[in-house]
Scaffold this motif. Structure first.
Motif, PDB file in Angstrom:
ATOM      1  N   VAL A 219     143.912  34.734 117.853  1.00  0.00           N
ATOM      2  CA  VAL A 219     144.553  33.484 118.264  1.00  0.00           C
ATOM      3  C   VAL A 219     143.542  32.663 119.056  1.00  0.00           C
ATOM      4  CG1 VAL A 219     146.869  34.475 118.357  1.00  0.00           C
ATOM      5  CG2 VAL A 219     145.468  34.434 120.419  1.00  0.00           C
ATOM      6  N   ARG A 220     143.765  31.351 119.082  1.00  0.00           N
ATOM      7  CA  ARG A 220     142.880  30.450 119.827  1.00  0.00           C
ATOM      8  C   ARG A 220     143.545  30.049 121.136  1.00  0.00           C
ATOM      9  NH1 ARG A 220     138.435  27.773 118.511  1.00  0.00           N
ATOM     10  NH2 ARG A 220     138.694  28.392 116.332  1.00  0.00           N
ATOM     11  N   LEU A 221     142.778  30.142 122.210  1.00  0.00           N
ATOM     12  CA  LEU A 221     143.253  29.759 123.540  1.00  0.00           C
ATOM     13  C   LEU A 221     142.506  28.512 124.005  1.00  0.00           C
ATOM     14  CD1 LEU A 221     144.756  30.520 126.292  1.00  0.00           C
ATOM     15  CD2 LEU A 221     142.593  31.594 126.918  1.00  0.00           C
ATOM     16  N   ARG A 222     143.244  27.551 124.595  1.00  0.00           N
ATOM     17  CA  ARG A 222     142.617  26.344 125.140  1.00  0.00           C
ATOM     18  C   ARG A 222     143.248  26.022 126.492  1.00  0.00           C
ATOM     19  NH1 ARG A 222     139.462  21.995 123.654  1.00  0.00           N
ATOM     20  NH2 ARG A 222     139.939  20.009 124.693  1.00  0.00           N
ATOM     21  N   LEU A 223     142.396  25.765 127.486  1.00  0.00           N
ATOM     22  CA  LEU A 223     142.820  25.376 128.825  1.00  0.00           C
ATOM     23  C   LEU A 223     142.352  23.948 129.076  1.00  0.00           C
ATOM     24  CD1 LEU A 223     141.698  28.589 130.768  1.00  0.00           C
ATOM     25  CD2 LEU A 223     143.840  28.195 129.555  1.00  0.00           C
ATOM     26  N   GLU A 224     143.266  23.085 129.583  1.00  0.00           N
ATOM     27  CA  GLU A 224     142.925  21.676 129.771  1.00  0.00           C
ATOM     28  C   GLU A 224     143.400  21.158 131.120  1.00  0.00           C
ATOM     29  OE1 GLU A 224     143.110  19.200 125.860  1.00  0.00           O
ATOM     30  OE2 GLU A 224     144.785  20.622 125.786  1.00  0.00           O
ATOM     31  N   HIS A 225     142.533  20.360 131.753  1.00  0.00           N
ATOM     32  CA  HIS A 225     142.860  19.650 132.989  1.00  0.00           C
ATOM     33  C   HIS A 225     142.036  18.374 132.998  1.00  0.00           C
ATOM     34  CE1 HIS A 225     142.955  18.549 137.231  1.00  0.00           C
ATOM     35  NE2 HIS A 225     144.024  19.330 137.354  1.00  0.00           N
ATOM     36  N   PRO A 226     142.622  17.235 133.425  1.00  0.00           N
ATOM     37  CA  PRO A 226     141.898  15.948 133.366  1.00  0.00           C
ATOM     38  C   PRO A 226     140.569  15.945 134.114  1.00  0.00           C
ATOM     39  CG  PRO A 226     144.223  15.598 133.869  1.00  0.00           C
ATOM     40  CD  PRO A 226     143.997  17.075 133.932  1.00  0.00           C
ATOM     41  N   ASP A 227     140.454  16.715 135.198  1.00  0.00           N
ATOM     42  CA  ASP A 227     139.252  16.676 136.026  1.00  0.00           C
ATOM     43  C   ASP A 227     138.304  17.844 135.801  1.00  0.00           C
ATOM     44  OD1 ASP A 227     140.146  14.332 137.217  1.00  0.00           O
ATOM     45  OD2 ASP A 227     141.228  15.402 138.788  1.00  0.00           O
ATOM     46  N   TYR A 228     138.629  18.698 134.834  1.00  0.00           N
ATOM     47  CA  TYR A 228     137.794  19.884 134.613  1.00  0.00           C
ATOM     48  C   TYR A 228     137.449  20.020 133.134  1.00  0.00           C
ATOM     49  CZ  TYR A 228     138.729  21.268 139.405  1.00  0.00           C
ATOM     50  OH  TYR A 228     138.794  21.293 140.769  1.00  0.00           O
TER      51      TYR A 228
ATOM     52  N   VAL B  96     142.522  25.298 139.839  1.00  0.00           N
ATOM     53  CA  VAL B  96     143.684  24.411 139.722  1.00  0.00           C
ATOM     54  C   VAL B  96     144.556  24.869 138.557  1.00  0.00           C
ATOM     55  CG1 VAL B  96     142.533  22.374 140.695  1.00  0.00           C
ATOM     56  CG2 VAL B  96     142.398  22.826 138.233  1.00  0.00           C
ATOM     57  N   ALA B  97     145.817  24.435 138.578  1.00  0.00           N
ATOM     58  CA  ALA B  97     146.711  24.692 137.454  1.00  0.00           C
ATOM     59  C   ALA B  97     146.295  23.819 136.274  1.00  0.00           C
ATOM     60  CB  ALA B  97     148.156  24.396 137.850  1.00  0.00           C
ATOM     61  N   CYS B  98     146.494  24.312 135.081  1.00  0.00           N
ATOM     62  CA  CYS B  98     146.121  23.537 133.900  1.00  0.00           C
ATOM     63  C   CYS B  98     147.099  23.818 132.762  1.00  0.00           C
ATOM     64  CB  CYS B  98     144.691  23.857 133.474  1.00  0.00           C
ATOM     65  SG  CYS B  98     144.497  25.521 132.818  1.00  0.00           S
ATOM     66  N   ALA B  99     147.013  22.991 131.726  1.00  0.00           N
ATOM     67  CA  ALA B  99     147.843  23.180 130.538  1.00  0.00           C
ATOM     68  C   ALA B  99     147.210  24.256 129.658  1.00  0.00           C
ATOM     69  CB  ALA B  99     147.966  21.877 129.776  1.00  0.00           C
ATOM     70  N   VAL B 100     148.047  25.124 129.106  1.00  0.00           N
ATOM     71  CA  VAL B 100     147.568  26.242 128.288  1.00  0.00           C
ATOM     72  C   VAL B 100     148.154  26.134 126.889  1.00  0.00           C
ATOM     73  CG1 VAL B 100     147.526  28.747 128.042  1.00  0.00           C
ATOM     74  CG2 VAL B 100     147.420  27.719 130.330  1.00  0.00           C
ATOM     75  N   THR B 101     147.298  26.237 125.902  1.00  0.00           N
ATOM     76  CA  THR B 101     147.741  26.322 124.509  1.00  0.00           C
ATOM     77  C   THR B 101     147.189  27.611 123.924  1.00  0.00           C
ATOM     78  OG1 THR B 101     147.665  23.900 124.298  1.00  0.00           O
ATOM     79  CG2 THR B 101     147.792  25.175 122.270  1.00  0.00           C
ATOM     80  N   VAL B 102     148.082  28.462 123.409  1.00  0.00           N
ATOM     81  CA  VAL B 102     147.629  29.735 122.840  1.00  0.00           C
ATOM     82  C   VAL B 102     148.464  30.041 121.608  1.00  0.00           C
ATOM     83  CG1 VAL B 102     149.139  31.020 124.423  1.00  0.00           C
ATOM     84  CG2 VAL B 102     147.237  32.182 123.292  1.00  0.00           C
ATOM     85  N   GLY B 103     147.780  30.314 120.532  1.00  0.00           N
ATOM     86  CA  GLY B 103     148.478  30.641 119.291  1.00  0.00           C
ATOM     87  C   GLY B 103     149.422  29.546 118.839  1.00  0.00           C
ATOM     88  N   GLY B 104     149.089  28.282 119.134  1.00  0.00           N
ATOM     89  CA  GLY B 104     149.936  27.156 118.753  1.00  0.00           C
ATOM     90  C   GLY B 104     151.064  26.880 119.719  1.00  0.00           C
ATOM     91  N   ARG B 105     151.223  27.703 120.741  1.00  0.00           N
ATOM     92  CA  ARG B 105     152.268  27.491 121.749  1.00  0.00           C
ATOM     93  C   ARG B 105     151.683  26.787 122.963  1.00  0.00           C
ATOM     94  NH1 ARG B 105     154.841  33.260 122.802  1.00  0.00           N
ATOM     95  NH2 ARG B 105     155.635  32.127 124.607  1.00  0.00           N
ATOM     96  N   VAL B 106     152.440  25.819 123.481  1.00  0.00           N
ATOM     97  CA  VAL B 106     152.016  25.094 124.676  1.00  0.00           C
ATOM     98  C   VAL B 106     152.793  25.652 125.873  1.00  0.00           C
ATOM     99  CG1 VAL B 106     151.861  22.850 125.819  1.00  0.00           C
ATOM    100  CG2 VAL B 106     151.509  23.029 123.345  1.00  0.00           C
ATOM    101  N   ILE B 107     152.047  26.100 126.876  1.00  0.00           N
ATOM    102  CA  ILE B 107     152.640  26.673 128.085  1.00  0.00           C
ATOM    103  C   ILE B 107     152.589  25.617 129.185  1.00  0.00           C
ATOM    104  CG2 ILE B 107     152.577  28.622 129.683  1.00  0.00           C
ATOM    105  CD1 ILE B 107     152.912  29.358 126.699  1.00  0.00           C
ATOM    106  N   PRO B 108     153.683  25.424 129.944  1.00  0.00           N
ATOM    107  CA  PRO B 108     153.659  24.455 131.046  1.00  0.00           C
ATOM    108  C   PRO B 108     152.493  24.716 131.993  1.00  0.00           C
ATOM    109  CG  PRO B 108     155.878  25.277 130.685  1.00  0.00           C
ATOM    110  CD  PRO B 108     154.982  26.091 129.805  1.00  0.00           C
TER     111      PRO B 108
END
Length: 205
Positions: A121-130, A94-106
Motif C-alpha cells: 500500500v502507498r502511504l502519504r503524509l501532508e501538511h501545508p508547512d512541511y 505536527v499533526a498532518c493528513a494521512v492517506t494510506v491504501g486509498g483511505r484518508v485519515i483525519p
C-alpha cells in the motif's frame, strides 16, 4: 418412582484478544451452537462436561475449540486472527493528513489504523508547512506494522520564517532609531529651554 439427576455446574470464563494487537476485542460467543453473549470478557455458569466454544466477529477468522468444565472454574483466552492488517503511526512535530491504501485519515499525530488489506500500500503524509512524505509499505494480515515519522519544514515555510525574522529585525531597528531620535529631540528641547531662560534672566537684569 421419579428420579432426578442434579446437573452440576461450574464457572467458565472466556477472554477474547485481537491476535495482532494483543488487546481485548468484543465478539459473539456461542456455546454448543447457542449464542450466550457478546463481550471481550465473558463469564457464565456452565453444566460440567465437554462443550463446543465458538467465537465470531466480522473481519476475523472464527475460532472454535472444545472446552471441558470439571470440578473447578475454567478460563480460556482466545486469540482472534484478523483478516486484515494493522498500521500504527507516530508523527511529529505536527499533526498532518494521512492517506494510506486509498483511505484518508483525519488530521492526526498518532493513529492506529485497522482494516487495511494485506500487501503493498502507498502511504502519504501532508501538511501545508512541511514537506510531504510518501512511502510504499508492505502489510501482512493479522500483523501490526509500526512506523515513526518526523516531518521536515518545507522550503516555502522556511522562506516565510526568514522573511518574518528579517521583518522583525527591521522593525526592532526602526523602533530603536525612533526611540533614539525622540530622546535626542527631548535633549535639544531641554537645552534650548535652559538657553532661553538664561537670555530672559540676563535681559531682566
Amino acid at each position: 418412582a421419579l428420579s432426578f439427576t442434579l446437573l452440576r455446574k461450574n464457572t467458565l470464563r472466556v477472554k477474547i484478544l485481537n491476535s495482532a494487537l494483543q488487546e481485548p476485542v468484543a465478539a459473539r460467543i456461542f456455546l454448543d451452537k447457542l449464542w450466550v453473549g457478546e463481550a471481550a470478557d465473558w463469564k457464565g455458569s456452565v453444566v460440567e462436561g465437554e462443550h463446543e466454544l465458538r467465537i465470531e466477529r466480522e473481519g476475523y477468522e472464527p475460532a472454535t475449540e472444545m472446552v471441558r468444565v470439571v470440578n473447578a472454574p475454567v478460563e480460556r483466552t482466545i486469540d482472534l486472527v484478523s483478516r486484515t492488517a494493522w498500521l500504527a503511526l507516530r508523527i511529529a512535530p505536527v499533526a498532518c493528513a494521512v492517506t494510506v491504501g486509498g483511505r484518508v485519515i483525519p488530521v492526526t499525530t498518532n493513529a492506529l489504523i485497522g482494516g487495511l488489506p494485506g500487501g503493498v500500500v502507498r502511504l502519504r503524509l501532508e501538511h501545508p508547512d512541511y514537506a510531504a512524505v510518501e512511502e510504499v509499505l508492505a502489510l501482512t494480515n493479522n500483523r501490526l506494522l509500526r512506523k515513526d515519522y518526523h516531518l521536515a519544514p518545507s522550503e516555502r515555510y522556511l522562506q516565510q520564517q526568514r522573511v518574518l525574522l528579517l521583518t522583525g529585525e527591521r522593525q526592532r531597528f526602526l523602533d530603536r532609531r525612533r526611540k533614539a531620535a525622540t530622546g535626542l529631540v527631548a535633549k535639544f528641547a531641554t537645552a534650548a529651554g535652559f538657553a532661553l531662560a538664561g537670555t530672559v534672566l540676563n535681559f531682566v537684569a
